[in-house]
Every structure is written in structure tokens, then in C-alpha cells.
Enzyme design. Sequence first.
Site, mmCIF file in Angstrom:
data_model
loop_
_atom_site.group_PDB
_atom_site.id
_atom_site.type_symbol
_atom_site.label_atom_id
_atom_site.label_comp_id
_atom_site.label_asym_id
_atom_site.label_seq_id
_atom_site.Cartn_x
_atom_site.Cartn_y
_atom_site.Cartn_z
ATOM 1 N N ASP A 69 1.066 -0.931 0.221
ATOM 2 C CA ASP A 69 0.032 -0.171 0.118
ATOM 3 C C ASP A 69 1.081 1.420 -0.105
ATOM 4 O O ASP A 69 2.368 1.317 -0.283
ATOM 5 C CB ASP A 69 -1.229 -0.343 1.225
ATOM 6 C CG ASP A 69 -1.417 1.054 1.125
ATOM 7 O OD1 ASP A 69 -2.587 2.006 0.578
ATOM 8 O OD2 ASP A 69 -0.955 2.285 2.510
ATOM 9 N N ASP A 71 0.076 5.072 1.174
ATOM 10 C CA ASP A 71 -0.464 6.183 1.983
ATOM 11 C C ASP A 71 -0.653 5.503 3.009
ATOM 12 O O ASP A 71 -0.773 4.194 3.854
ATOM 13 C CB ASP A 71 -1.727 6.397 1.948
ATOM 14 C CG ASP A 71 -1.906 6.933 0.715
ATOM 15 O OD1 ASP A 71 -0.722 8.033 0.206
ATOM 16 O OD2 ASP A 71 -2.911 7.037 -0.017
ATOM 17 N N THR A 137 -2.242 1.070 -4.355
ATOM 18 C CA THR A 137 -3.198 2.142 -3.713
ATOM 19 C C THR A 137 -4.676 2.462 -3.029
ATOM 20 O O THR A 137 -5.044 1.506 -4.873
ATOM 21 C CB THR A 137 -3.067 3.643 -4.117
ATOM 22 O OG1 THR A 137 -2.923 4.685 -3.135
ATOM 23 C CG2 THR A 137 -2.817 4.422 -5.441
#
Length: 237
Positions: A69, A71, A137
Amino acid sequence: MRKVTLTLSAIALALSLNGAAMAKVHMPEVVSPGVTVTELAHQQPIKWVSVAEIEKSLEGQAPMAVGFDIDDTVLFSSPGFYRGKLEYSPNDFSYLKNPEFWEKMNNEWDKFSMPKQVGIDLVQMHLKRGDTVYFITGRTQTKTETVTKYVQEGLNIPADKMQPVIFAGDQPGANNKVSWMRDHKLKIYYGDADADIAAADELNIRGIRILRAANSSYQPLPKAGQFGEEVVINSEY
């Protein structure tokens, strides 16, 4: 004899003065139990794992595809999200559905994102092994993006090893990362969110939790380790 007497007298005087001084030392009122360094070191009973331990667990295994991932996993990107909320929807989270915000976030505001040290360490470990690293993402896709550029630069990834960032998007009631993880035949997926660990679990691959920084704009903080997954120690930064 006189010298001995004087010496003993001096020692006695010093001790008495020290005792008097100790007796006069002011101590504030105790208002809480406090905590020792040893007590601080006690961790919750979850599967803590270090980068070195992950690397050791992969010894003897052929190069594989792994995913991350972005963030709060490899980038601390809260500055851009915080700015977006203030600019587009200060009273709610509707900015996350606003295409204008995503155009800004995906093309400009990642210049304010900070790479997390744990992201650098993990990515470099996998590259050294010869693994193929993908970034998936939940951000909304835009016509153009510079996320790939900032991830590559921030994590020190050679150009020939950098895969374009995959924008899975975010749809209510669906985990859009699952299909991408399946298509790329990932063996490990790292993420900070419950949805990241759930996606890995659905595909029966190794899901490893990264700690979300306490000052992240993405609140509330998830309960790391609640699904029995491994959690990378000191991964909040």
C-alpha cells in the site's frame, strides 16, 4: 591519634550535612503511578516482527512478487490529505469523492509527502532479494499522476525496478485491491489498513501490518494485530 580523630570528625560532619541536605530536598506530590522504562518496553501480545526477521524468513525462497500500500505504509502523505480537506470540505470527508482533490493529490501534493523509513528498508530488502515490487493504492485514478515518481525517488528505487503505481480506487462494499493482488500473483502484501490485511487473507497470502503514524489524517487508528497478522515493529515512521 589526633589526626585520626579529626578525620573521623570530618567524615561525621560530612555525613550529617549530607543527611540534612537530603532531608530538605523538595519532592512534588505524587499524582499518578508513573511508569518505568521496563514497563514502557512491554508490548501487546501480538506477532511483532522486524525487517531482518522477515528477510530471514524468506531465505532459500525464489524471487517473488510482493506488494505495498502507499499512504501511511511507505509514505506519510497526511499533509496533502489535510490540505485537501481544508480546501474542499473542511466539515466532512466529501473531498475524497472530489475529482479536483485527486488531481491535486496525485500530481502535486505528494511533493509534501515524506517517505517512511520502514518503507525504504522493506523495499530495499526485497529488491536485494530480486523480488518484483508493486505498489497498489486505494486512491482514485487520474489522467496523469506523479505518485510513481515520488515513490521511486523517496524509496530509492532504480528506474528499471520501478513498476507504475496501480490505482485500485475505493468503492463501498468492495475491496478493489484483491483482483490486482491476484493478477500479479503476490506472495506478500504490506499495508496499514484493515482492508489491506483482509485482502491478503482473502487470497491466503502473507499480509503484514505496517503501523499508521499517530498523527495521520486517517483516523481512527486501526487495531494492529487484531487478525493475528504480523506487525512490523517501529513501523510508524
